[in-house]
Design an enzyme around this catalytic site. Structure first.
Site, mmCIF file in Angstrom:
data_model
loop_
_atom_site.group_PDB
_atom_site.id
_atom_site.type_symbol
_atom_site.label_atom_id
_atom_site.label_comp_id
_atom_site.label_asym_id
_atom_site.label_seq_id
_atom_site.Cartn_x
_atom_site.Cartn_y
_atom_site.Cartn_z
ATOM 1 N N LYS A 9 1.251 -1.333 -0.361
ATOM 2 C CA LYS A 9 -0.349 -0.350 0.117
ATOM 3 C C LYS A 9 0.931 1.588 0.045
ATOM 4 O O LYS A 9 2.161 1.114 0.538
ATOM 5 C CB LYS A 9 -0.212 -0.003 1.162
ATOM 6 C CG LYS A 9 -2.225 -1.378 0.966
ATOM 7 C CD LYS A 9 -2.785 -1.429 2.518
ATOM 8 C CE LYS A 9 -3.698 -2.039 1.793
ATOM 9 N NZ LYS A 9 -4.740 -2.285 3.500
ATOM 10 N N TYR A 49 -12.306 -3.122 -3.806
ATOM 11 C CA TYR A 49 -12.546 -3.029 -2.370
ATOM 12 C C TYR A 49 -14.458 -3.733 -2.102
ATOM 13 O O TYR A 49 -14.695 -2.787 -1.257
ATOM 14 C CB TYR A 49 -12.340 -2.106 -1.340
ATOM 15 C CG TYR A 49 -10.639 -1.926 -1.088
ATOM 16 C CD1 TYR A 49 -10.297 -3.607 0.143
ATOM 17 C CD2 TYR A 49 -9.665 -1.044 -0.658
ATOM 18 C CE1 TYR A 49 -9.048 -3.914 0.196
ATOM 19 C CE2 TYR A 49 -7.936 -1.525 -0.362
ATOM 20 C CZ TYR A 49 -8.163 -2.383 -0.077
ATOM 21 O OH TYR A 49 -6.796 -2.627 0.755
ATOM 22 N N PHE A 64 -15.767 3.009 7.105
ATOM 23 C CA PHE A 64 -14.333 3.144 6.833
ATOM 24 C C PHE A 64 -14.385 2.599 5.480
ATOM 25 O O PHE A 64 -12.866 3.229 4.869
ATOM 26 C CB PHE A 64 -13.628 2.453 7.428
ATOM 27 C CG PHE A 64 -13.964 0.506 7.006
ATOM 28 C CD1 PHE A 64 -13.009 0.098 6.185
ATOM 29 C CD2 PHE A 64 -14.268 -0.365 7.821
ATOM 30 C CE1 PHE A 64 -12.749 -1.150 5.429
ATOM 31 C CE2 PHE A 64 -14.133 -1.426 7.477
ATOM 32 C CZ PHE A 64 -13.859 -2.067 6.655
ATOM 33 N N ARG A 111 2.671 -6.816 9.054
ATOM 34 C CA ARG A 111 2.345 -5.763 9.662
ATOM 35 C C ARG A 111 2.416 -5.730 10.883
ATOM 36 O O ARG A 111 2.648 -4.719 11.832
ATOM 37 C CB ARG A 111 0.380 -6.269 10.184
ATOM 38 C CG ARG A 111 -0.230 -5.938 8.313
ATOM 39 C CD ARG A 111 -1.387 -6.344 8.176
ATOM 40 N NE ARG A 111 -1.896 -5.825 6.994
ATOM 41 C CZ ARG A 111 -3.446 -5.841 6.723
ATOM 42 N NH1 ARG A 111 -3.967 -7.895 7.213
ATOM 43 N NH2 ARG A 111 -4.008 -5.917 5.525
ATOM 44 N N ASN A 136 -1.505 -0.256 7.345
ATOM 45 C CA ASN A 136 -1.652 -1.347 7.671
ATOM 46 C C ASN A 136 -0.652 -1.849 6.454
ATOM 47 O O ASN A 136 -0.837 -3.042 6.189
ATOM 48 C CB ASN A 136 -2.819 -2.479 8.008
ATOM 49 C CG ASN A 136 -4.061 -2.786 7.112
ATOM 50 O OD1 ASN A 136 -3.723 -2.378 6.242
ATOM 51 N ND2 ASN A 136 -5.239 -3.287 7.760
ATOM 52 N N HIS A 185 -2.044 -5.301 1.371
ATOM 53 C CA HIS A 185 -2.933 -6.522 1.218
ATOM 54 C C HIS A 185 -2.678 -7.454 0.568
ATOM 55 O O HIS A 185 -1.517 -7.218 -0.329
ATOM 56 C CB HIS A 185 -3.879 -5.252 0.060
ATOM 57 C CG HIS A 185 -4.890 -5.906 -0.858
ATOM 58 N ND1 HIS A 185 -6.293 -6.512 0.546
ATOM 59 C CD2 HIS A 185 -5.100 -7.155 -1.245
ATOM 60 C CE1 HIS A 185 -6.770 -7.601 -0.880
ATOM 61 N NE2 HIS A 185 -6.144 -8.167 -1.964
ATOM 62 N N GLU A 194 -8.735 -10.826 -7.760
ATOM 63 C CA GLU A 194 -8.085 -8.565 -7.526
ATOM 64 C C GLU A 194 -6.666 -9.167 -8.552
ATOM 65 O O GLU A 194 -6.565 -8.427 -8.962
ATOM 66 C CB GLU A 194 -7.262 -9.711 -6.239
ATOM 67 C CG GLU A 194 -8.738 -9.280 -5.346
ATOM 68 C CD GLU A 194 -8.361 -9.129 -3.892
ATOM 69 O OE1 GLU A 194 -9.025 -8.883 -3.135
ATOM 70 O OE2 GLU A 194 -6.693 -9.687 -3.676
HETATM 71 P P1 IDP Z 1 -7.286 -7.312 4.959
HETATM 72 O O1 IDP Z 1 -6.863 -6.004 4.678
HETATM 73 O O2 IDP Z 1 -7.075 -7.688 6.621
HETATM 74 O O3 IDP Z 1 -8.209 -8.279 4.331
HETATM 75 P P2 IDP Z 1 -9.786 -5.714 5.546
HETATM 76 O O4 IDP Z 1 -11.314 -6.950 6.195
HETATM 77 O O5 IDP Z 1 -10.389 -6.909 3.896
HETATM 78 O O6 IDP Z 1 -8.780 -6.120 5.827
HETATM 79 O O7 IDP Z 1 -9.696 -4.938 5.260
HETATM 80 C C1 IDP Z 1 -9.271 -4.241 4.448
HETATM 81 C C2 IDP Z 1 -8.564 -3.173 4.488
HETATM 82 O O8 IDP Z 1 -9.795 -1.407 5.126
HETATM 83 C C3 IDP Z 1 -7.731 -3.125 5.142
HETATM 84 O O9 IDP Z 1 -6.745 -3.694 4.910
HETATM 85 C C4 IDP Z 1 -7.154 -2.005 6.294
HETATM 86 O O10 IDP Z 1 -6.888 -1.271 5.830
HETATM 87 C C5 IDP Z 1 -8.755 -1.486 6.148
HETATM 88 N N1 IDP Z 1 -9.609 -1.694 7.260
HETATM 89 C C6 IDP Z 1 -10.712 -2.291 7.839
HETATM 90 N N2 IDP Z 1 -10.791 -2.670 8.373
HETATM 91 C C7 IDP Z 1 -10.864 -1.281 8.940
HETATM 92 C C8 IDP Z 1 -11.612 0.043 10.480
HETATM 93 O O11 IDP Z 1 -12.271 -0.947 11.111
HETATM 94 N N3 IDP Z 1 -10.913 1.027 10.063
HETATM 95 C C9 IDP Z 1 -10.226 1.487 9.311
HETATM 96 N N4 IDP Z 1 -9.587 0.923 8.131
HETATM 97 C C10 IDP Z 1 -9.933 -0.545 7.803
HETATM 98 MG MG MG Z 2 -9.515 -8.745 2.663
#
Ligand code: IDP
Ligand code: MG
Length: 152
Positions: free
Chosen positions: A10, A50, A58, A103, A113, A116, A127
C-alpha cells in the site's frame, strides 16, 4: 497445490521505503514473484477492488488511503500460498498482529496496515484479473525449486 495470490504494498509501505524489505520476506520464504507493477490506483479501480466493503463506515477512508500514492501490485506463486501469505501478513489490525508478521513488524493502525493480500483463492483470481492482464504474468521455473519443495 500451487496457487497464485494477489499482494499489494500500500502507499504507506512504498512511501516508507519498505517495499524491498517486504518483498525480501516473500523471496526468503521460497515464494515466486511472477508479476509486479507500480501504479497510482484510480478511484474506480480502488472501489472495485474493495467492493465487498462498500457499505462499511471506513470505505471512503480506505479508498482515500489506497489512492493516496503509488502502490506496488504483485502476483506471487507457491504451494498453498494464499493462506500462507495471509499468515505472513498478520491480522487486519496490526496491534493484534504477531511480531515477525509484516503488519506486526511494520504497522500500528488498521488504516495504515501497509499491505493487502487475497483472503481466498476466489478473491485472488478476481483481484489478479483486476490489476494484471495475462501477458503481464510470467511463467518460469526457479533453478532451486527442489530445495524448497519435496516434489516441485
Ligand atoms: P484485510 O486487509 O486484512 O483483508 P479487510 O477486512 O478486508 O482486511 O479490510 C480491508 C482493509 O480496509 C484493511 O486492510 C484496512 O486497510 C481497512 N480497514 C478494515 N477495517 C477497518 C477499520 O475498522 N478502520 C479503518 N480501516 C479498516
Ligand atoms: Mg480483505
Amino acid at each position: 497445490m500451487k496457487q497464485k495470490s494477489f499482494v499489494m504494498l500500500k502507499p504507506d509501505a512504498v512511501l516508507r521505503r519498505l517495499a524491498g524489505r517486504i518483498i525480501n520476506k516473500f523471496e526468503e520464504r521460497g515464494l515466486k514473484i511472477i508479476a509486479a507493477k507500480m501504479l497510482i490506483i484510480q478511484r474506480d479501480l480502488a472501489e472495485q477492488h474493495y467492493g465487498e466493503h462498500s457499505e462499511k463506515p471506513f470505505f471512503k477512508d480506505l479508498v482515500d488511503y489506497i489512492t493516496s500514492g503509488p502502490v506496488l501490485a504483485l502476483v506471487i506463486e507457491g504451494e498453498e500460498c494464499v493462506s500462507l501469505i495471509r499468515k505472513m501478513v498478520g491480522s487486519t489490525n496490526p496491534k493484534e498482529s504477531e511480531p515477525g508478521t509484516i503488519r506486526g513488524d511494520y504497522a500500528i493502525d488498521t488504516g495504515r496496515n501497509v499491505i493487502h493480500a487475497s483472503d481466498s483463492l476466489k478473491s485472488a483470481k478476481r483481484e489478479i484479473s483486476l490489476f494484471f492482464s495475462d501477458p503481464e504474468i510470467c511463467s518460469y521455473i526457479l533453478p532451486d525449486e527442489e530445495l524448497i519443495y519435496e516434489e516441485p
